[in-house]
Design an enzyme around this catalytic site. Sequence first.
Site, PDB file in Angstrom:
ATOM      1  N   LEU A  64      82.328  69.761  57.372  1.00  0.00           N
ATOM      2  CA  LEU A  64      80.929  69.409  57.857  1.00  0.00           C
ATOM      3  C   LEU A  64      80.660  68.919  59.385  1.00  0.00           C
ATOM      4  O   LEU A  64      80.697  67.629  59.203  1.00  0.00           O
ATOM      5  CB  LEU A  64      80.481  67.961  56.750  1.00  0.00           C
ATOM      6  CG  LEU A  64      80.275  68.578  55.269  1.00  0.00           C
ATOM      7  CD1 LEU A  64      81.413  66.788  54.341  1.00  0.00           C
ATOM      8  CD2 LEU A  64      79.559  69.350  54.430  1.00  0.00           C
ATOM      9  N   PRO A  65      80.685  69.717  60.320  1.00  0.00           N
ATOM     10  CA  PRO A  65      79.908  69.202  61.708  1.00  0.00           C
ATOM     11  C   PRO A  65      79.026  68.533  62.209  1.00  0.00           C
ATOM     12  O   PRO A  65      78.442  69.478  60.961  1.00  0.00           O
ATOM     13  CB  PRO A  65      80.290  70.625  62.270  1.00  0.00           C
ATOM     14  CG  PRO A  65      80.117  71.544  61.230  1.00  0.00           C
ATOM     15  CD  PRO A  65      80.872  71.331  60.084  1.00  0.00           C
ATOM     16  N   HIS A  66      79.213  67.518  62.541  1.00  0.00           N
ATOM     17  CA  HIS A  66      77.937  67.013  62.578  1.00  0.00           C
ATOM     18  C   HIS A  66      77.635  66.145  63.828  1.00  0.00           C
ATOM     19  O   HIS A  66      78.916  65.764  64.628  1.00  0.00           O
ATOM     20  CB  HIS A  66      77.200  65.663  61.586  1.00  0.00           C
ATOM     21  CG  HIS A  66      78.568  65.031  61.267  1.00  0.00           C
ATOM     22  ND1 HIS A  66      79.721  65.374  61.308  1.00  0.00           N
ATOM     23  CD2 HIS A  66      78.921  63.985  61.986  1.00  0.00           C
ATOM     24  CE1 HIS A  66      81.196  63.900  60.417  1.00  0.00           C
ATOM     25  NE2 HIS A  66      80.377  63.292  61.776  1.00  0.00           N
ATOM     26  N   ALA A  67      75.942  65.950  64.967  1.00  0.00           N
ATOM     27  CA  ALA A  67      76.019  65.332  65.499  1.00  0.00           C
ATOM     28  C   ALA A  67      75.029  65.031  65.755  1.00  0.00           C
ATOM     29  O   ALA A  67      74.008  65.247  65.564  1.00  0.00           O
ATOM     30  CB  ALA A  67      76.243  66.195  66.970  1.00  0.00           C
TER      31      ALA A  67
END
Length: 154
Positions: A64-67
């Site tokens: 769950l990469p997030h930015a």
Amino acid sequence: MNVIDLLNPAAVRVISGASSKKRLMHDLAETAASAYGVDNHQTVEALMERESLGPTGVGHGVALPHARLRGLERVVGSFILLERPIDFEAVDRQPVDIVFGLFAPEDAGVEHLKALALVSRTLRDAGFCNKLRANPDPGKLFTILTEVAPVQAA
């Protein structure tokens, strides 16, 4: 909030050629750029910066990469199903093949956290993930992802 509130059909892809975590971050950024008009370079940098704080591979083949990104008005997502799992330095050390990226406005507060919790709860279901893995077509994946009923907090 439901997954349909986060996802655009153009933001769902199946990729066969991701050979590394870095390449996957580029693919995720390209997907978000084409679906939402975000800056590709800024997105890759933000994803890599967040990843440097700790891997976002949550286990069982899911990441769950997030930015946070300049220029976004709301939280949005991109989904990638990898035909071949890759090493993602996940907490369980298992390779990743399901990737749901989340992108939030720089000033997003609780909405970003709510979206992250929603996606995390949704992809915690092994049966649901198996259904995603069994349908390597972006249109079908979008339907599966957006038809999911809201998952209540445990």
